[in-house]
Design a protein around this motif. Sequence first.
Motif, mmCIF file in Angstrom:
data_model
loop_
_atom_site.group_PDB
_atom_site.id
_atom_site.type_symbol
_atom_site.label_atom_id
_atom_site.label_comp_id
_atom_site.label_asym_id
_atom_site.label_seq_id
_atom_site.Cartn_x
_atom_site.Cartn_y
_atom_site.Cartn_z
ATOM 1 N N ARG A 161 11.498 -1.119 0.319
ATOM 2 C CA ARG A 161 10.937 -2.464 0.380
ATOM 3 C C ARG A 161 9.470 -2.453 0.801
ATOM 4 N NH1 ARG A 161 14.444 -6.191 3.992
ATOM 5 N NH2 ARG A 161 15.921 -5.803 2.302
ATOM 6 N N GLY A 162 9.109 -1.531 1.705
ATOM 7 C CA GLY A 162 7.729 -1.457 2.165
ATOM 8 C C GLY A 162 6.779 -1.034 1.063
ATOM 9 N N THR A 163 7.213 -0.083 0.225
ATOM 10 C CA THR A 163 6.383 0.337 -0.898
ATOM 11 C C THR A 163 6.131 -0.827 -1.844
ATOM 12 O OG1 THR A 163 7.259 2.589 -0.765
ATOM 13 C CG2 THR A 163 6.217 1.958 -2.831
ATOM 14 N N LYS A 164 7.183 -1.551 -2.165
ATOM 15 C CA LYS A 164 7.039 -2.686 -3.081
ATOM 16 C C LYS A 164 6.116 -3.756 -2.500
ATOM 17 C CE LYS A 164 11.639 -2.112 -5.143
ATOM 18 N NZ LYS A 164 12.973 -2.736 -5.331
ATOM 19 N N PHE A 165 6.308 -4.068 -1.210
ATOM 20 C CA PHE A 165 5.485 -5.107 -0.591
ATOM 21 C C PHE A 165 4.020 -4.688 -0.556
ATOM 22 C CE2 PHE A 165 3.376 -6.984 3.086
ATOM 23 C CZ PHE A 165 3.595 -8.330 2.857
ATOM 24 N N GLY A 166 3.759 -3.441 -0.183
ATOM 25 C CA GLY A 166 2.377 -2.987 -0.100
ATOM 26 C C GLY A 166 1.655 -3.062 -1.418
ATOM 27 N N LEU A 167 2.318 -2.647 -2.498
ATOM 28 C CA LEU A 167 1.678 -2.680 -3.812
ATOM 29 C C LEU A 167 1.522 -4.104 -4.326
ATOM 30 C CD1 LEU A 167 3.454 0.374 -5.499
ATOM 31 C CD2 LEU A 167 1.128 0.281 -4.576
ATOM 32 N N GLU A 168 2.524 -4.951 -4.073
ATOM 33 C CA GLU A 168 2.468 -6.322 -4.582
ATOM 34 C C GLU A 168 1.431 -7.169 -3.850
ATOM 35 O OE1 GLU A 168 6.246 -8.198 -4.663
ATOM 36 O OE2 GLU A 168 7.022 -6.952 -6.298
ATOM 37 N N THR A 169 1.124 -6.821 -2.602
ATOM 38 C CA THR A 169 0.173 -7.634 -1.837
ATOM 39 C C THR A 169 -1.229 -7.050 -1.825
ATOM 40 O OG1 THR A 169 0.907 -6.538 0.213
ATOM 41 C CG2 THR A 169 1.954 -8.639 -0.365
ATOM 42 N N GLY A 170 -1.482 -6.039 -2.643
ATOM 43 C CA GLY A 170 -2.846 -5.556 -2.833
ATOM 44 C C GLY A 170 -3.350 -4.573 -1.809
ATOM 45 N N HIS A 171 -2.470 -3.957 -1.013
ATOM 46 C CA HIS A 171 -2.950 -2.974 -0.035
ATOM 47 C C HIS A 171 -3.341 -1.689 -0.754
ATOM 48 C CE1 HIS A 171 -3.735 -1.724 3.984
ATOM 49 N NE2 HIS A 171 -2.911 -0.686 3.921
ATOM 50 N N ASP A 172 -4.142 -0.879 -0.089
ATOM 51 C CA ASP A 172 -4.644 0.364 -0.657
ATOM 52 C C ASP A 172 -3.489 1.201 -1.213
ATOM 53 O OD1 ASP A 172 -5.417 3.289 -0.575
ATOM 54 O OD2 ASP A 172 -7.343 2.392 -0.024
ATOM 55 N N ALA A 173 -3.522 1.482 -2.526
ATOM 56 C CA ALA A 173 -2.408 2.172 -3.181
ATOM 57 C C ALA A 173 -2.203 3.572 -2.631
ATOM 58 C CB ALA A 173 -2.641 2.220 -4.682
ATOM 59 N N ASN A 174 -3.295 4.271 -2.306
ATOM 60 C CA ASN A 174 -3.151 5.616 -1.758
ATOM 61 C C ASN A 174 -2.430 5.594 -0.419
ATOM 62 O OD1 ASN A 174 -4.433 6.964 -3.890
ATOM 63 N ND2 ASN A 174 -6.465 6.581 -3.020
ATOM 64 N N ALA A 175 -2.713 4.578 0.387
ATOM 65 C CA ALA A 175 -2.042 4.459 1.676
ATOM 66 C C ALA A 175 -0.567 4.114 1.486
ATOM 67 C CB ALA A 175 -2.732 3.402 2.534
ATOM 68 N N VAL A 176 -0.288 3.219 0.552
ATOM 69 C CA VAL A 176 1.100 2.818 0.296
ATOM 70 C C VAL A 176 1.927 4.002 -0.192
ATOM 71 C CG1 VAL A 176 2.598 1.339 -1.100
ATOM 72 C CG2 VAL A 176 0.456 0.426 -0.176
ATOM 73 N N LEU A 177 1.337 4.827 -1.058
ATOM 74 C CA LEU A 177 2.053 5.943 -1.672
ATOM 75 C C LEU A 177 1.888 7.250 -0.894
ATOM 76 C CD1 LEU A 177 1.264 5.130 -5.395
ATOM 77 C CD2 LEU A 177 3.370 4.637 -4.138
ATOM 78 N N MET A 178 1.343 7.163 0.299
ATOM 79 C CA MET A 178 1.190 8.329 1.163
ATOM 80 C C MET A 178 2.512 9.041 1.384
ATOM 81 S SD MET A 178 2.070 8.947 4.606
ATOM 82 C CE MET A 178 2.055 7.337 5.367
ATOM 83 N N SER A 179 3.612 8.321 1.324
ATOM 84 C CA SER A 179 4.924 8.897 1.619
ATOM 85 C C SER A 179 5.391 9.921 0.600
ATOM 86 C CB SER A 179 5.965 7.781 1.701
ATOM 87 O OG SER A 179 6.054 7.117 0.445
ATOM 88 N N LEU A 180 4.793 9.944 -0.576
ATOM 89 C CA LEU A 180 5.272 10.856 -1.613
ATOM 90 C C LEU A 180 4.946 12.307 -1.264
ATOM 91 C CD1 LEU A 180 4.367 8.844 -4.815
ATOM 92 C CD2 LEU A 180 6.553 8.983 -3.618
#
Length: 298
Positions: free
Chosen positions: A272-291
Motif C-alpha cells: 500500500r505504501g508503494t502505491k500511495f507514494g507513486l500516486e501522490t507524486g513522491h520521489d519515485a527513486n525513494a518510493v522504489l528504494m525497497s527493491l
Amino acid sequence: MVEEAMESQKAQAAEWFKTLRDEIVAAFETLEDSQTTGPFAGAPAGRFDVSETSRASDDGSDAGGGLMSVMRGGRVFEKVGVNISTVYGTLGPRAQTAMAARKGLDGMADDPRFWASGISLVAHMQNPHTPAVHMNTRMFWTPHAWWFGGGSDLNPCIEYGEDTAHFHAVQKAHLDPHGDGHYPRLKAWADEYFYIPHRGRARGVGGIFMDDYCTGDWAADFALTQDIGRAFLPAFVPLVERRRDKKWSAADKDAQLIHRGLYAEYNLVYDRGTKFGLETGHDANAVLMSLPPMAKWV
C-alpha cells in the motif's frame, strides 16, 4: 487550540522519525566497520549516500520531501535504504476514494488536504544466511482524522527458527507494556498483510504491523508507534552479528536471489505504501528504494 495542538503533534512525530533514522544509520555503519572477516572484509566499509527528496505538487508549490539514505555494496549490506519524509498537499481523486473507503470518511472531496510523515527501511544483505528486513512507522493526517501505522517484518531466504523466535520476542517485549493484546493482534495483522495471494505464501516469517491506528488518544498511540520503532535495532542487529560470518554456497546465493524476486513481487503488486507514494507524486527513486539490487525468477 485544537489545530495548534495537532501542529505540535505533527512536529513531534516528524522529529521522532528523524531521530530513529539517525540511530539506525549509525548502527548500520557500525556493523560495516566491525565486519573484519568473510569475503567482503577487505572491501571499504559501506557508507550511506544521503540525498534530498521532494514531492511534486500539481501546481508547483512546496509539497514537502525528505532524506533518502542508501548504502550499496557494503561489507554486510548489499543494499539498504533508510528514508524519512514529511509531505503534504491535497489528495487526488483516486487517493480520496481509497481513503474514504478505508476510513469510512465523508467529505474528503470537500477538504482533501493531507499531511504524512514517516520512516521506511529495507535492507538486503550480502550473506544469504543473514535475513533481509523491512521496517516503517508513520503518521497520517487529514482534516477528518489522523492515524498511525507501521511495523517490521523479517524476510530470510534461509530460515533459522532461533532467529525468528528472537525477532518476535523483542517485538513482544516492546509491545507488552502497552497492553497484553497488542502483540498477538499486530502479529496476526502482519501475517495477513504480508501474504502474497498469487504465490499462496507469506513474504517472510512475519513480525508486527498496524495501519489506520487511532484510539483517539494521540499520546498513547504515538508512544506505541515509538516503541515499534525502538524494537527494530535490538530485534535485528543480533541476527546480523550471528549470521554475517557464516559461509555460503552458490546454491545459497541462488536461493537468496529467488527470494528477492518474491519480495519484489509483493512490493510492486500489493504494498500500500508503494502505491500511495507513486500516486501522490513522491520521489519515485525513494518510493522504489525497497527493491533489491539483484533478483531472480525461476
